[in-house]
Design a protein around this motif. Sequence first.
Motif, PDB file in Angstrom:
ATOM      1  N   ASP A 111       0.702  -1.483   0.177  1.00  0.00           N
ATOM      2  CA  ASP A 111      -0.029  -0.024   0.051  1.00  0.00           C
ATOM      3  C   ASP A 111       0.702   1.383   0.206  1.00  0.00           C
ATOM      4  O   ASP A 111       0.067   2.091  -0.502  1.00  0.00           O
ATOM      5  CB  ASP A 111      -1.276  -0.270   0.992  1.00  0.00           C
ATOM      6  N   HIS A 112       2.156   1.428   1.065  1.00  0.00           N
ATOM      7  CA  HIS A 112       2.928   1.691   0.932  1.00  0.00           C
ATOM      8  C   HIS A 112       4.649   1.504   0.398  1.00  0.00           C
ATOM      9  O   HIS A 112       4.987   0.499   0.146  1.00  0.00           O
ATOM     10  CB  HIS A 112       2.801   2.594   1.945  1.00  0.00           C
ATOM     11  N   VAL A 113       4.793   2.220  -0.729  1.00  0.00           N
ATOM     12  CA  VAL A 113       6.978   2.079  -0.914  1.00  0.00           C
ATOM     13  C   VAL A 113       7.211   3.108   0.088  1.00  0.00           C
ATOM     14  O   VAL A 113       7.666   4.507  -0.273  1.00  0.00           O
ATOM     15  CB  VAL A 113       6.740   2.571  -2.500  1.00  0.00           C
ATOM     16  N   VAL A 114       8.362   2.180  -0.418  1.00  0.00           N
ATOM     17  CA  VAL A 114       9.924   3.638   0.025  1.00  0.00           C
ATOM     18  C   VAL A 114      11.177   2.832   0.387  1.00  0.00           C
ATOM     19  O   VAL A 114      11.637   2.092   0.565  1.00  0.00           O
ATOM     20  CB  VAL A 114       9.775   3.583   2.158  1.00  0.00           C
ATOM     21  N   VAL A 115      11.644   3.818  -1.406  1.00  0.00           N
ATOM     22  CA  VAL A 115      12.836   3.667  -2.123  1.00  0.00           C
ATOM     23  C   VAL A 115      13.971   3.823  -0.806  1.00  0.00           C
ATOM     24  O   VAL A 115      14.371   5.186  -0.779  1.00  0.00           O
ATOM     25  CB  VAL A 115      12.607   3.780  -3.090  1.00  0.00           C
ATOM     26  N   VAL A 116      14.977   3.059  -0.513  1.00  0.00           N
ATOM     27  CA  VAL A 116      16.154   3.881   0.469  1.00  0.00           C
ATOM     28  C   VAL A 116      17.475   3.716  -0.769  1.00  0.00           C
ATOM     29  O   VAL A 116      17.580   2.550  -1.283  1.00  0.00           O
ATOM     30  CB  VAL A 116      16.580   3.085   1.298  1.00  0.00           C
TER      31      VAL A 116
ATOM     32  N   ALA B 192      11.972   7.998  -2.106  1.00  0.00           N
ATOM     33  CA  ALA B 192      11.668   8.177  -2.428  1.00  0.00           C
ATOM     34  C   ALA B 192      10.024   7.953  -1.424  1.00  0.00           C
ATOM     35  O   ALA B 192      10.362   6.504  -1.065  1.00  0.00           O
ATOM     36  CB  ALA B 192      10.385   7.881  -4.242  1.00  0.00           C
ATOM     37  N   GLU B 193       9.005   8.080  -1.510  1.00  0.00           N
ATOM     38  CA  GLU B 193       8.477   6.834   0.192  1.00  0.00           C
ATOM     39  C   GLU B 193       6.035   7.547  -1.117  1.00  0.00           C
ATOM     40  O   GLU B 193       6.403   8.874  -0.969  1.00  0.00           O
ATOM     41  CB  GLU B 193       8.575   8.072   1.297  1.00  0.00           C
TER      42      GLU B 193
ATOM     43  N   SER C 243       2.164   6.264  -2.547  1.00  0.00           N
ATOM     44  CA  SER C 243       1.625   5.361  -2.928  1.00  0.00           C
ATOM     45  C   SER C 243       2.730   4.421  -3.761  1.00  0.00           C
ATOM     46  O   SER C 243       3.313   4.937  -4.553  1.00  0.00           O
ATOM     47  CB  SER C 243       0.269   5.246  -3.284  1.00  0.00           C
ATOM     48  N   LEU C 244       2.213   3.375  -5.140  1.00  0.00           N
ATOM     49  CA  LEU C 244       2.831   2.277  -5.425  1.00  0.00           C
ATOM     50  C   LEU C 244       2.628   4.140  -6.657  1.00  0.00           C
ATOM     51  O   LEU C 244       3.347   4.138  -7.591  1.00  0.00           O
ATOM     52  CB  LEU C 244       2.388   0.962  -6.296  1.00  0.00           C
ATOM     53  N   ALA C 245       1.354   4.205  -7.115  1.00  0.00           N
ATOM     54  CA  ALA C 245       0.982   4.849  -8.109  1.00  0.00           C
ATOM     55  C   ALA C 245       2.297   6.454  -7.633  1.00  0.00           C
ATOM     56  O   ALA C 245       2.761   7.238  -8.907  1.00  0.00           O
ATOM     57  CB  ALA C 245      -0.749   5.422  -8.464  1.00  0.00           C
ATOM     58  N   GLU C 246       1.783   7.573  -7.163  1.00  0.00           N
ATOM     59  CA  GLU C 246       3.189   7.785  -6.328  1.00  0.00           C
ATOM     60  C   GLU C 246       4.555   7.978  -6.867  1.00  0.00           C
ATOM     61  O   GLU C 246       5.079   8.607  -6.964  1.00  0.00           O
ATOM     62  CB  GLU C 246       2.920   8.339  -4.790  1.00  0.00           C
ATOM     63  N   VAL C 247       4.893   6.910  -6.039  1.00  0.00           N
ATOM     64  CA  VAL C 247       6.557   6.306  -6.355  1.00  0.00           C
ATOM     65  C   VAL C 247       6.819   6.243  -7.865  1.00  0.00           C
ATOM     66  O   VAL C 247       7.835   6.658  -8.012  1.00  0.00           O
ATOM     67  CB  VAL C 247       6.614   4.920  -5.361  1.00  0.00           C
ATOM     68  N   THR C 248       5.858   5.978  -8.494  1.00  0.00           N
ATOM     69  CA  THR C 248       6.337   5.171  -9.840  1.00  0.00           C
ATOM     70  C   THR C 248       6.068   6.752 -10.715  1.00  0.00           C
ATOM     71  O   THR C 248       6.476   6.434 -11.862  1.00  0.00           O
ATOM     72  CB  THR C 248       5.609   3.782  -9.881  1.00  0.00           C
TER      73      THR C 248
END
Length: 236
Positions: free
Chosen positions: A198-203, A210-211, A213-218
């Motif tokens: 539901d929520h993605v955090v890219v480190v 980036a942090e 939703s999947l749509a927001e990150v991609t």
Amino acid sequence: MPPAVLVSGLTKRYGGVVALDGASWQGSAGAVTAVLGPNGAGKTTMVECCEGLRRPDGGEVRVLGSDPWLASATHRARVGVMLQDGGLPASARPVRLLRHLSSMYAAPAPLDPLVQRLGIDRFADTSVRRLSGGQRQRVALATALVGRPEVVFLDEPSAGLDPHARLDVWELVRSLADEGVAVVLTTHSFEEAERLADHVVVVADGRVAAEGSLAEVTGGDRLEDRYFALTRRSVA
């Protein structure tokens, strides 16, 4: 409601090496938060600070409103942790181990359904040292869930599993979130993140690149493409 997991301006050094450099993100109850990043990006250190296994050098970490490093036994009973490597006694047999752990909680999860759902009953009499990597993964996942946690941290929960077992684990993880548990999982699998998160955090480089939703990150791109664009310098 406040977030179940809150990380704000988190820093951590190992000597002259900066592992975390002001990382900030949050995870909510009833949601799966997927943490992705290349090896050495700082995601493991970050999650270990959330689990109370490492003490931050700066910033703030709150899990269920408490500092995990200073948390009481009562708080720790509300949090489940699955480590990818280690933590299971080699001579123990899976169901006996889970029964022992279950006895330590005031309101544990029903054990038999959990054992059957993860297929542990099929190797119940085999010692941990003789289990395959995928079988150990299933036992490790069960140990994180037996206490009926409100927050659960899962390190690569489907690593080493065959395709059928992987789908079973994904279904279980999704059902935990649907029941209101805050699930935080680290993964290298884009498919796992796309199916569950539901929520993605890219480190990358000790920071959150980036942090959302999947749509927001991609931004409409493939997660894999966006991930490599965000972490290219860290990977190099």
